[in-house]
Scaffold this motif. Structure first.
Motif, PDB file in Angstrom:
ATOM      1  N   SER A  56       0.825  -1.210   0.000  1.00  0.00           N
ATOM      2  CA  SER A  56       0.000   0.000   0.000  1.00  0.00           C
ATOM      3  C   SER A  56       0.859   1.260   0.000  1.00  0.00           C
ATOM      4  O   SER A  56       0.537   2.256  -0.665  1.00  0.00           O
ATOM      5  N   HIS A  57       1.953   1.227   0.754  1.00  0.00           N
ATOM      6  CA  HIS A  57       2.833   2.389   0.811  1.00  0.00           C
ATOM      7  C   HIS A  57       3.527   2.599  -0.533  1.00  0.00           C
ATOM      8  O   HIS A  57       3.641   3.732  -1.021  1.00  0.00           O
ATOM      9  N   GLU A  58       3.982   1.506  -1.145  1.00  0.00           N
ATOM     10  CA  GLU A  58       4.573   1.604  -2.477  1.00  0.00           C
ATOM     11  C   GLU A  58       3.566   2.153  -3.478  1.00  0.00           C
ATOM     12  O   GLU A  58       3.932   2.920  -4.386  1.00  0.00           O
ATOM     13  N   ALA A  59       2.320   1.766  -3.339  1.00  0.00           N
ATOM     14  CA  ALA A  59       1.279   2.225  -4.252  1.00  0.00           C
ATOM     15  C   ALA A  59       1.186   3.747  -4.258  1.00  0.00           C
ATOM     16  O   ALA A  59       1.129   4.382  -5.318  1.00  0.00           O
ATOM     17  N   VAL A  60       1.181   4.328  -3.071  1.00  0.00           N
ATOM     18  CA  VAL A  60       1.067   5.786  -2.956  1.00  0.00           C
ATOM     19  C   VAL A  60       2.316   6.460  -3.520  1.00  0.00           C
ATOM     20  O   VAL A  60       2.232   7.446  -4.267  1.00  0.00           O
ATOM     21  N   ILE A  61       3.496   5.936  -3.168  1.00  0.00           N
ATOM     22  CA  ILE A  61       4.745   6.498  -3.682  1.00  0.00           C
ATOM     23  C   ILE A  61       4.763   6.461  -5.209  1.00  0.00           C
ATOM     24  O   ILE A  61       5.075   7.450  -5.881  1.00  0.00           O
ATOM     25  N   CYS A  62       4.424   5.297  -5.760  1.00  0.00           N
ATOM     26  CA  CYS A  62       4.439   5.099  -7.204  1.00  0.00           C
ATOM     27  C   CYS A  62       3.529   6.097  -7.919  1.00  0.00           C
ATOM     28  O   CYS A  62       3.944   6.780  -8.867  1.00  0.00           O
ATOM     29  N   VAL A  63       2.298   6.200  -7.458  1.00  0.00           N
ATOM     30  CA  VAL A  63       1.317   7.054  -8.126  1.00  0.00           C
ATOM     31  C   VAL A  63       1.675   8.531  -7.962  1.00  0.00           C
ATOM     32  O   VAL A  63       1.600   9.315  -8.922  1.00  0.00           O
ATOM     33  N   GLU A  64       2.066   8.927  -6.776  1.00  0.00           N
ATOM     34  CA  GLU A  64       2.400  10.340  -6.573  1.00  0.00           C
ATOM     35  C   GLU A  64       3.610  10.754  -7.393  1.00  0.00           C
ATOM     36  O   GLU A  64       3.673  11.871  -7.912  1.00  0.00           O
ATOM     37  N   LYS A  65       4.577   9.864  -7.536  1.00  0.00           N
ATOM     38  CA  LYS A  65       5.759  10.179  -8.340  1.00  0.00           C
ATOM     39  C   LYS A  65       5.416  10.284  -9.814  1.00  0.00           C
ATOM     40  O   LYS A  65       5.842  11.226 -10.504  1.00  0.00           O
ATOM     41  N   LEU A  66       4.636   9.333 -10.343  1.00  0.00           N
ATOM     42  CA  LEU A  66       4.296   9.388 -11.765  1.00  0.00           C
ATOM     43  C   LEU A  66       3.379  10.563 -12.081  1.00  0.00           C
ATOM     44  O   LEU A  66       3.349  11.061 -13.211  1.00  0.00           O
ATOM     45  N   ALA A  67       2.634  11.020 -11.051  1.00  0.00           N
ATOM     46  CA  ALA A  67       1.751  12.174 -11.241  1.00  0.00           C
ATOM     47  C   ALA A  67       2.503  13.497 -11.128  1.00  0.00           C
ATOM     48  O   ALA A  67       1.921  14.556 -11.371  1.00  0.00           O
ATOM     49  N   GLY A  68       3.772  13.449 -10.735  1.00  0.00           N
ATOM     50  CA  GLY A  68       4.582  14.657 -10.670  1.00  0.00           C
ATOM     51  C   GLY A  68       4.473  15.448  -9.387  1.00  0.00           C
ATOM     52  O   GLY A  68       4.871  16.627  -9.347  1.00  0.00           O
ATOM     53  N   LEU A  69       3.959  14.828  -8.321  1.00  0.00           N
ATOM     54  CA  LEU A  69       3.884  15.546  -7.049  1.00  0.00           C
ATOM     55  C   LEU A  69       5.280  15.797  -6.504  1.00  0.00           C
ATOM     56  O   LEU A  69       6.176  14.969  -6.643  1.00  0.00           O
ATOM     57  N   GLU A  70       5.455  16.928  -5.838  1.00  0.00           N
ATOM     58  CA  GLU A  70       6.724  17.252  -5.218  1.00  0.00           C
ATOM     59  C   GLU A  70       6.773  16.709  -3.792  1.00  0.00           C
ATOM     60  O   GLU A  70       5.743  16.519  -3.147  1.00  0.00           O
ATOM     61  N   GLY A  71       7.982  16.469  -3.307  1.00  0.00           N
ATOM     62  CA  GLY A  71       8.160  16.045  -1.916  1.00  0.00           C
ATOM     63  C   GLY A  71       7.887  14.581  -1.654  1.00  0.00           C
ATOM     64  O   GLY A  71       7.737  14.172  -0.497  1.00  0.00           O
ATOM     65  N   VAL A  72       7.837  13.759  -2.709  1.00  0.00           N
ATOM     66  CA  VAL A  72       7.621  12.320  -2.518  1.00  0.00           C
ATOM     67  C   VAL A  72       8.932  11.690  -2.045  1.00  0.00           C
ATOM     68  O   VAL A  72      10.001  11.978  -2.589  1.00  0.00           O
ATOM     69  N   HIS A  73       8.850  10.838  -1.037  1.00  0.00           N
ATOM     70  CA  HIS A  73      10.035  10.187  -0.495  1.00  0.00           C
ATOM     71  C   HIS A  73      10.015   8.700  -0.843  1.00  0.00           C
ATOM     72  O   HIS A  73       8.975   8.049  -0.748  1.00  0.00           O
ATOM     73  N   PRO A  74      11.152   8.147  -1.203  1.00  0.00           N
ATOM     74  CA  PRO A  74      11.198   6.699  -1.503  1.00  0.00           C
ATOM     75  C   PRO A  74      11.006   5.871  -0.244  1.00  0.00           C
ATOM     76  O   PRO A  74      11.165   6.371   0.883  1.00  0.00           O
ATOM     77  N   LEU A  75      10.674   4.621  -0.441  1.00  0.00           N
ATOM     78  CA  LEU A  75      10.437   3.694   0.665  1.00  0.00           C
ATOM     79  C   LEU A  75      11.745   3.329   1.353  1.00  0.00           C
ATOM     80  O   LEU A  75      12.732   3.000   0.689  1.00  0.00           O
ATOM     81  N   ASP A  76      11.767   3.401   2.679  1.00  0.00           N
ATOM     82  CA  ASP A  76      12.911   2.941   3.470  1.00  0.00           C
ATOM     83  C   ASP A  76      12.596   1.522   3.931  1.00  0.00           C
ATOM     84  O   ASP A  76      11.875   1.307   4.910  1.00  0.00           O
TER      85      ASP A  76
END
Length: 465
Positions: free
Chosen positions: A322-342
């Motif tokens: 679920s966390h990867e899902a949000v990261i993936c979508v926000e990054k492809l949508a061009g949102l700023e401030g997205v952090h990769p999964l630790d």
């Protein structure tokens, strides 16, 4: 139905449906292709139904220990069918809830089997038809399934995977569980509490090899105290199904062999990704050790193609997906401030008795990375709430970097630790140090006080031990 989308997700599990919701929230035209059940393995055959069954096991344990609380019940009756039905009802309710969320967010759900046929192009087939869908971004969230053992195939009757273990028609008198990851540990605990004779086999030198060694040692001791037989450094080599019972041959790493007879065998020795027949070869998608290889933003080597959740590799956990899902979508949508999964700080939980929860590095891992450590431990035997509950076996272990005070790891074993581990997760996310955590006021009496005491112990200031 349109055939063109901004985002198309293959798989409707905890990764897929969350990706769809977040994409729709960001105004992207979104669809999910799912061949069977929304919610995936987690809601239908994993996380949720196992917890419903484990609740029944908890009731069984409580009934067996009523006397210390002043109660007496003679000859309580148990119906495994009703407990299984409860678990299926819970799963069905949550699955229908996801259907509601799809409708609420305007997400199209397309039933069928999806296959990549070109960049940005997917074919979806059902029993009668094939349709072709185009999307600028395609997210693979196809999940995983139980891993088969060489030469030992699950038959669904006497040799089980977790699918059959979740819906038994009757309780077996004896059960051999192969594998001591979270799945194996939970089923071993569950069936033992429900009255089965359980044997646990693990190939590694100790059970729960991914957990801190001290935690694994305590769980081993508690399982054996409950009557669960444990064989480590051992593998299931063969199963003879010719008699009334299964004749199982264990091969130990020292070369010797051992035999035992059981009614059922549960194969819980890991999972394998669902990467077959989805068109990866046609696009040249790179895989690694049976999982789709991705970068920190869940991107594959093919432009516009992403992978999240179990299919993209360990840790294979619903909340990671679920966390990867949000990261993936926000990054492809061009949102700023997205952090990769630790990945080091994804909490891991095992809902056996005792429960186990962990976050960050084990002591062994932290030392291997060259850290100088400050380690604090606190035993639940000194915790008033745990004693009052009659569940005082276990401890909290907090690991800090001695120079910076950074929280490197937290390891908990005992009552309801799966509900408490996120306290350490929040602390790490906010970059709390041992010094700042000392100043936090924990309510009394609570189980979570043991977390505070472990922090104090790491700083040489323990108050209650």
């Amino acid at each position: 139905m349109t055939n063109d989308y901004d985002v198309l997700i293959i798989g409707g599990g905890p990764g897929g449906y969350v990706a769809a919701i977040r994409a729709a929230q960001l105004g992207l035209r979104t669809a999910v292709v799912e061949k069977q059940h929304l919610g995936g393995i987690c809601l239908n055959w994993g996380c949720i139904p196992t917890k419903a069954l484990l609740r029944g096991a908890e009731v069984a344990h409580t009934l067996a220990n009523l006397e210390q609380f002043g109660f007496a019940v003679e000859n309580p009756r148990f119906d495994i069918g009703k407990l299984v039905q409860h678990s299926r009802t819970v799963s069905a309710k949550l699955t229908s809830g996801i259907e509601y969320l799809m409708n609420k967010n305007g997400i199209e759900v397309i039933r069928g089997r999806a296959r990549l046929i070109d960049k940005c192009m997917v074919a979806v087939t059902d029993d009668k038809t094939e349709i072709r869908l185009r999307a600028a971004h395609i997210i693979l969230a196809t999940g995983a399934r139980p891993r088969a053992l060489p030469g030992i195939e699950a038959d669904g009757e006497r040799i089980w995977t977790y699918f059959q273990a979740l819906v038994p028609k009757e309780l077996p008198k004896s059960l051999l569980v192969v594998g001591s990851g979270a799945i194996g540990m939970e089923f071993a605990s569950l069936y033992n509490d429900l009255g089965c004779e359980v044997t646990l086999v693990e190939l590694a030198e100790r059970i729960m090899p991914q957990e801190d060694a001290e935690v694994a040692a305590l769980v081993h001791k508690q399982f054996e105290k409950r009557g669960i037989r444990i064989h480590t450094s051992a593998a299931l080599a063969a199963v003879d199904k010719g008699g009334e019972q299964l004749d199982c041959r264990l091969r130990l790493t020292n070369g010797s062999e051992q035999s035992l007879a059981v009614e059922r065998v549960l194969l819980a020795a890991g999972i394998q990704a669902n990467i077959e027949d989805i068109g990866l070869e046609a696009l040249g998608v790179v895989t690694e050790r049976g999982f789709i290889k991705t970068d920190q933003w869940c991107r594959t080597n093919v432009f516009g193609l992403y992978a999240i959740g179990d299919v993209a590799g360990a840790p294979c956990l619903a909340h990671k997906a679920s966390h990867e899902a949000v990261i993936c979508v926000e990054k492809l949508a061009g949102l700023e401030g997205v952090h990769p999964l630790d990945r080091d700080y994804i909490p891991g939980c095992t809902y056996s008795r005792p429960q186990v929860a962990s976050l960050g590095l084990t002591e062994e891992q932290a030392r291997a990375k060259g850290h100088t450590l400050k380690i604090g431990r606190f035993n639940y035997q000194a915790n008033g709430k745990a004693l009052a509950m009659g569940e005082a076996e276990g401890f909290v272990k907090a690991i800090f970097d001695a120079d910076s005070g950074e929280l490197l790891g937290a390891h908990m074993v005992g009552p309801e630790v799966t509900e408490q581990i996120q306290g350490f997760g929040i602390a790490h996310s906010l970059e709390a140090t041992d010094e700042s955590l000392q100043k936090v006021i924990f309510a009394h009496p609570t189980l979570s006080e043991a977390m505070h005491e472990a922090v104090l112990a790491a700083c040489g200031q323990a108050l209650h031990q």
